[in-house]
Design a protein around this motif. Structure first.
Motif, PDB file in Angstrom:
ATOM      1  N   ALA A   1       0.893  -1.111   0.027  1.00  0.00           N
ATOM      2  CA  ALA A   1       0.190   0.044  -0.059  1.00  0.00           C
ATOM      3  C   ALA A   1       0.805   1.307  -0.112  1.00  0.00           C
ATOM      4  O   ALA A   1       0.483   2.355  -0.635  1.00  0.00           O
ATOM      5  N   LEU A   2       2.075   1.093   0.414  1.00  0.00           N
ATOM      6  CA  LEU A   2       2.893   2.399   0.651  1.00  0.00           C
ATOM      7  C   LEU A   2       3.495   2.717  -0.553  1.00  0.00           C
ATOM      8  O   LEU A   2       3.918   3.925  -0.916  1.00  0.00           O
ATOM      9  N   TYR A   3       3.683   1.938  -1.782  1.00  0.00           N
ATOM     10  CA  TYR A   3       4.169   2.137  -3.204  1.00  0.00           C
ATOM     11  C   TYR A   3       2.955   1.907  -4.073  1.00  0.00           C
ATOM     12  O   TYR A   3       3.323   2.309  -4.992  1.00  0.00           O
ATOM     13  N   GLU A   4       1.878   1.442  -3.860  1.00  0.00           N
ATOM     14  CA  GLU A   4       0.996   1.499  -4.865  1.00  0.00           C
ATOM     15  C   GLU A   4      -0.296   2.160  -4.294  1.00  0.00           C
ATOM     16  O   GLU A   4      -1.106   2.041  -3.341  1.00  0.00           O
ATOM     17  N   LYS A   5      -0.736   3.326  -5.111  1.00  0.00           N
ATOM     18  CA  LYS A   5      -1.393   4.537  -4.672  1.00  0.00           C
ATOM     19  C   LYS A   5      -2.767   3.779  -4.446  1.00  0.00           C
ATOM     20  O   LYS A   5      -3.556   4.235  -3.721  1.00  0.00           O
ATOM     21  N   LYS A   6      -3.323   3.035  -5.257  1.00  0.00           N
ATOM     22  CA  LYS A   6      -4.775   2.650  -5.462  1.00  0.00           C
ATOM     23  C   LYS A   6      -5.012   1.599  -4.011  1.00  0.00           C
ATOM     24  O   LYS A   6      -6.130   1.678  -3.388  1.00  0.00           O
ATOM     25  N   VAL A   7      -3.980   1.020  -3.609  1.00  0.00           N
ATOM     26  CA  VAL A   7      -4.085   0.001  -2.599  1.00  0.00           C
ATOM     27  C   VAL A   7      -4.035   0.973  -1.228  1.00  0.00           C
ATOM     28  O   VAL A   7      -4.959   0.626  -0.520  1.00  0.00           O
ATOM     29  N   TYR A   8      -3.255   2.020  -1.339  1.00  0.00           N
ATOM     30  CA  TYR A   8      -3.176   2.878  -0.051  1.00  0.00           C
ATOM     31  C   TYR A   8      -4.377   3.485  -0.015  1.00  0.00           C
ATOM     32  O   TYR A   8      -5.131   3.826   1.033  1.00  0.00           O
ATOM     33  N   GLU A   9      -5.088   4.123  -1.102  1.00  0.00           N
ATOM     34  CA  GLU A   9      -6.231   4.731  -0.901  1.00  0.00           C
ATOM     35  C   GLU A   9      -7.617   3.966  -0.501  1.00  0.00           C
ATOM     36  O   GLU A   9      -8.560   4.278   0.203  1.00  0.00           O
ATOM     37  N   ARG A  10      -7.448   2.587  -1.097  1.00  0.00           N
ATOM     38  CA  ARG A  10      -8.539   1.755  -0.500  1.00  0.00           C
ATOM     39  C   ARG A  10      -8.299   1.611   0.952  1.00  0.00           C
ATOM     40  O   ARG A  10      -9.318   1.642   1.815  1.00  0.00           O
ATOM     41  N   TRP A  11      -7.229   1.534   1.429  1.00  0.00           N
ATOM     42  CA  TRP A  11      -6.932   1.174   3.044  1.00  0.00           C
ATOM     43  C   TRP A  11      -7.413   2.515   3.657  1.00  0.00           C
ATOM     44  O   TRP A  11      -8.028   2.547   4.556  1.00  0.00           O
ATOM     45  N   LEU A  12      -7.118   3.743   3.121  1.00  0.00           N
ATOM     46  CA  LEU A  12      -7.521   5.007   3.971  1.00  0.00           C
ATOM     47  C   LEU A  12      -8.891   5.111   3.576  1.00  0.00           C
ATOM     48  O   LEU A  12      -9.523   5.614   4.898  1.00  0.00           O
ATOM     49  N   ALA A  13      -9.258   4.616   2.758  1.00  0.00           N
ATOM     50  CA  ALA A  13     -10.855   5.068   2.500  1.00  0.00           C
ATOM     51  C   ALA A  13     -11.680   4.069   3.862  1.00  0.00           C
ATOM     52  O   ALA A  13     -12.799   4.380   4.443  1.00  0.00           O
ATOM     53  N   GLU A  14     -10.961   2.795   3.916  1.00  0.00           N
ATOM     54  CA  GLU A  14     -11.604   1.997   4.905  1.00  0.00           C
ATOM     55  C   GLU A  14     -11.544   2.600   6.279  1.00  0.00           C
ATOM     56  O   GLU A  14     -12.248   2.663   7.167  1.00  0.00           O
ATOM     57  N   VAL A  15     -10.451   3.160   6.609  1.00  0.00           N
ATOM     58  CA  VAL A  15      -9.898   3.997   7.619  1.00  0.00           C
ATOM     59  C   VAL A  15     -10.958   4.987   8.066  1.00  0.00           C
ATOM     60  O   VAL A  15     -11.769   5.315   9.271  1.00  0.00           O
ATOM     61  N   LYS A  16     -11.093   5.735   7.034  1.00  0.00           N
ATOM     62  CA  LYS A  16     -12.018   7.310   7.115  1.00  0.00           C
ATOM     63  C   LYS A  16     -13.618   6.992   7.462  1.00  0.00           C
ATOM     64  O   LYS A  16     -14.310   7.412   8.055  1.00  0.00           O
ATOM     65  N   ARG A  17     -13.864   5.447   7.037  1.00  0.00           N
ATOM     66  CA  ARG A  17     -15.252   4.919   7.144  1.00  0.00           C
ATOM     67  C   ARG A  17     -15.409   4.743   8.611  1.00  0.00           C
ATOM     68  O   ARG A  17     -16.733   4.848   9.261  1.00  0.00           O
TER      69      ARG A  17
END
Length: 190
Positions: free
Chosen positions: A112-128
């Motif tokens: 996730a730290l190197y792949e923007k889409k994976v990081y954005e998915r992680w961040l979206a889950e946290v924000k929810r």
């Protein structure tokens, strides 16, 4: 003592004006914490009013308690503490009430730290799972780490520039008090 500075900014300003070797005992913002740029550049916090930091006692005439939570947005200072972690938690109790009820999350995977889409998915889950606007306002994130027994609360490491707080440090204290810390189950490809 009357006449002493009050608040992290006032103490640190005074500490910066004293020549080394002349310290008779002063509080200063602890290196690597917001407000002390000696430890490196911190992202600008977007916190609306209160911004947690940690004061460190510089000098002699102090027993074992050499840390204190403090706020960069007002003159609040916590009680003297022996550990940096306790001082950080005090500062968050002041600046971000309710942080202890946040779900603990796994930090983003190395992918996730190197792949923007994976990081954005992680961040979206946290924000929810977190209060709306919490991270954007500079609020802390609570992470569950592999080395949890020795994990440090890390300033500036949360999305939005807040602290990344190690879940298990305060979780152990809460369990002793019969208050379990919730966790957020998230699955992402490694």
């Amino acid at each position: 003592m009357s006449g002493e500075p009050r608040g992290a900014v006032a103490w640190h300003t005074l500490w910066q004006t004293v020549r080394h070797g002349e310290e008779s005992g002063l509080w200063c913002i602890y290196i690597t914490h917001p407000g002390n740029e000696l430890g490196g550049k911190h992202p600008t916090s977007t916190a609306p009013e209160h911004r947690p930091t940690v004061l460190h006692w510089w000098g002699k005439s102090r027993e074992k308690a050499t840390k204190r939570g403090a706020c960069l947005g007002c003159e609040w200072e916590g009680q003297d503490r022996r550990t940096e972690k306790d001082a950080v938690e005090d500062a968050h109790d002041h600046a971000w009430p309710g942080w202890r009820n946040l779900p603990g999350v796994l930090p983003p995977s190395s992918t996730a730290l190197y792949e923007k889409k994976v990081y954005e998915r992680w961040l979206a889950e946290v924000k929810r799972a977190y209060p709306i606007g919490w991270l954007e306002a500079g609020g802390p994130i609570v992470t569950i780490r592999r080395d949890s027994a020795f994990s440090r609360h890390e300033p500036g490491k949360a999305p939005g520039g807040g602290y990344d707080l190690a879940a298990t440090y305060f979780r152990a204290k809460k369990i002793r008090d019969n208050h379990a810390q919730p966790t957020l189950d998230m699955e992402f490809p490694s």
